[in-house]
Every structure is written in structure tokens, then in C-alpha cells.
Design a protein around this motif. Structure first.
Motif, short mmCIF file in Angstrom:
data_model
loop_
_atom_site.label_atom_id
_atom_site.label_comp_id
_atom_site.label_asym_id
_atom_site.label_seq_id
_atom_site.Cartn_x
_atom_site.Cartn_y
_atom_site.Cartn_z
N MET A 143 0.84 -1.19 0.00
CA MET A 143 0.00 0.00 0.00
C MET A 143 0.89 1.25 0.00
N ARG A 144 0.43 2.25 -0.74
CA ARG A 144 1.15 3.53 -0.82
C ARG A 144 0.28 4.61 -0.18
N GLU A 145 0.89 5.46 0.64
CA GLU A 145 0.14 6.53 1.29
C GLU A 145 -0.11 7.67 0.31
N LEU A 146 -1.31 8.25 0.43
CA LEU A 146 -1.72 9.36 -0.42
C LEU A 146 -2.06 10.58 0.43
N THR A 147 -2.01 11.73 -0.20
CA THR A 147 -2.46 12.96 0.43
C THR A 147 -3.42 13.66 -0.53
N VAL A 148 -4.37 14.39 0.05
CA VAL A 148 -5.33 15.13 -0.77
C VAL A 148 -4.65 16.36 -1.34
N VAL A 149 -4.74 16.52 -2.66
CA VAL A 149 -4.20 17.69 -3.32
C VAL A 149 -5.30 18.73 -3.46
N GLU A 150 -6.43 18.32 -4.03
CA GLU A 150 -7.54 19.26 -4.23
C GLU A 150 -8.81 18.51 -4.64
N VAL A 151 -9.92 19.21 -4.50
CA VAL A 151 -11.20 18.78 -5.05
C VAL A 151 -11.59 19.88 -6.02
N ARG A 152 -11.87 19.49 -7.26
CA ARG A 152 -12.22 20.49 -8.27
C ARG A 152 -13.30 19.93 -9.18
N LEU A 153 -13.78 20.76 -10.07
CA LEU A 153 -14.77 20.32 -11.05
C LEU A 153 -14.05 19.96 -12.33
N ASP A 154 -14.43 18.82 -12.91
CA ASP A 154 -13.91 18.39 -14.19
C ASP A 154 -14.32 19.44 -15.23
N SER A 155 -13.36 19.93 -15.99
CA SER A 155 -13.64 21.01 -16.94
C SER A 155 -14.55 20.59 -18.08
N GLU A 156 -14.58 19.31 -18.40
CA GLU A 156 -15.41 18.85 -19.52
C GLU A 156 -16.84 18.52 -19.09
N GLU A 157 -16.98 17.80 -17.97
CA GLU A 157 -18.31 17.34 -17.56
C GLU A 157 -18.88 18.11 -16.37
N SER A 216 -18.19 17.48 -13.32
CA SER A 216 -18.31 16.56 -12.19
C SER A 216 -17.18 16.81 -11.20
N PRO A 217 -17.46 16.65 -9.90
CA PRO A 217 -16.38 16.80 -8.92
C PRO A 217 -15.35 15.68 -9.07
N VAL A 218 -14.09 16.05 -8.91
CA VAL A 218 -13.01 15.08 -8.99
C VAL A 218 -12.03 15.38 -7.85
N LEU A 219 -11.64 14.33 -7.15
CA LEU A 219 -10.68 14.42 -6.07
C LEU A 219 -9.31 14.03 -6.62
N ILE A 220 -8.31 14.87 -6.37
CA ILE A 220 -6.95 14.58 -6.80
C ILE A 220 -6.14 14.21 -5.56
N LEU A 221 -5.57 13.02 -5.59
CA LEU A 221 -4.72 12.52 -4.52
C LEU A 221 -3.32 12.34 -5.08
N LYS A 222 -2.30 12.50 -4.23
CA LYS A 222 -0.91 12.32 -4.67
C LYS A 222 -0.22 11.39 -3.70
N GLU A 223 0.61 10.50 -4.26
CA GLU A 223 1.36 9.61 -3.37
C GLU A 223 2.36 10.44 -2.58
N VAL A 224 2.49 10.11 -1.29
CA VAL A 224 3.33 10.90 -0.38
C VAL A 224 4.79 10.86 -0.78
N ASP A 225 5.30 9.72 -1.10
CA ASP A 225 6.73 9.60 -1.44
C ASP A 225 6.95 9.29 -2.90
#
Length: 157
Positions: A1-15, A17-26
Motif C-alpha cells: 500500500m502507498r500513502e496518499l495525500t489530498v491535493v484538491e477537489v475540483r470540477l472536471d472542466s469537460e463534464e 463533475s467533482p473530482v478528487l486529486i490525490l498524490k502519493e506521499v513519497d
């Protein structure tokens, strides 16, 4: 398992729809999870101060777990199939199936890690391309030349 952190919640520019962006910590990879407006709201709510008089559903879930002597230790994103992610909360060492948005919202409120299975990250994680360096436009170059032409050494004394 890889740890993630929340980058942002934004709206998809095309649809839209809300999209959550997560990034791996390391590492450089990111994971995008599309969700409902309610799911995004739950995650955004976890990033704000809680309202003790009017707890959210996620705060209520966490309070119930704690009142029963339990502990949430981690949220896992365990699978992905045909655009749908699968998650679980680990409560007292036991997995409890949950929607990814709910698992993440509870994990954020509990202050516990969010992790993703390596296979999921390998399958749908992406390394974002670096933003291109902005090159000065001709107008900016011309303005700078005009500035240089109008300056004399006495201006800097």
C-alpha cells in the motif's frame, strides 16, 4: 500500500463533475477519483472546522465508532474496475467496505492515513506533466526594451 495525500477537489472542466486529486506521499504519481457532489462536499467539509452542534454524517460515523470503543486506523483504496474505485475503512483492524469518498472523508476527520493498493496506483495513477515555463511574449519583450531605453544610471543612485 502507498500513502496518499489530498491535493484538491475540483470540477472536471469537460463534464463539470467533482473530482478528487490525490498524490502519493513519497512519489510523483497522482490519482483522480470522480465522485458525486455529496461525496465531494463530505471531503471538503473534512478540510474545514467541524460544527459541534450539527455534525456531518462522517463526523457522526466517527463519533459512533469512538463511543463503541473503536478506532479508525486507515482508509484503503483497494480496487478499481471500469472507472469505479473500491475502498474500505479499517476499524479495529477489520475492513469495512465504503465508498472512496466516504472512506476518505472519515479518514480526514480521524487524522489517519489514506492508502492505495500498489496495483491500483500502477493501473490508473498518472505522473502529471510539469507546467510549461511561461515564455515572455513579444509584447513583454518590447515593453522591457522600452523600459531599458528610458532608464539611465542616475535613476539607481
Amino acid at each position: 500500500m502507498r500513502e496518499l495525500t489530498v491535493v484538491e477537489v475540483r470540477l472536471d472542466s469537460e463534464e463539470g463533475s467533482p473530482v478528487l486529486i490525490l498524490k502519493e506521499v513519497d512519489g510523483p504519481r497522482q490519482l483522480a477519483i470522480w465522485m458525486t457532489a455529496a461525496g465531494a462536499s463530505g471531503i471538503l467539509g473534512a478540510l474545514q472546522a467541524p460544527d459541534a452542534d450539527h455534525p456531518s454524517s462522517h463526523e457522526l460515523i466517527l463519533a459512533l465508532v469512538h463511543s463503541l470503543g473503536g478506532e479508525v486506523s486507515v482508509a484503503h483504496i483497494v480496487g478499481h474496475q471500469e472507472g469505479v474505485f473500491y475502498a474500505e475503512l479499517i476499524v479495529d483492524g477489520r475492513p469495512v467496505n465504503a465508498r472512496p469518498s466516504d472512506a476518505i472523508a472519515v479518514a480526514l476527520r480521524a487524522g489517519v492515513p489514506i492508502k492505495v493498493a500498489e496495483g491500483v496506483l500502477n493501473a490508473v495513477g498518472v505522473v502529471p506533466e510539469p507546467a510549461p515555463e511561461e515564455q515572455p511574449g513579444e509584447d513583454q519583450v518590447e515593453q522591457f526594451r522600452q523600459f531599458l531605453d528610458s532608464v539611465n544610471p542616475d535613476d539607481f543612485e
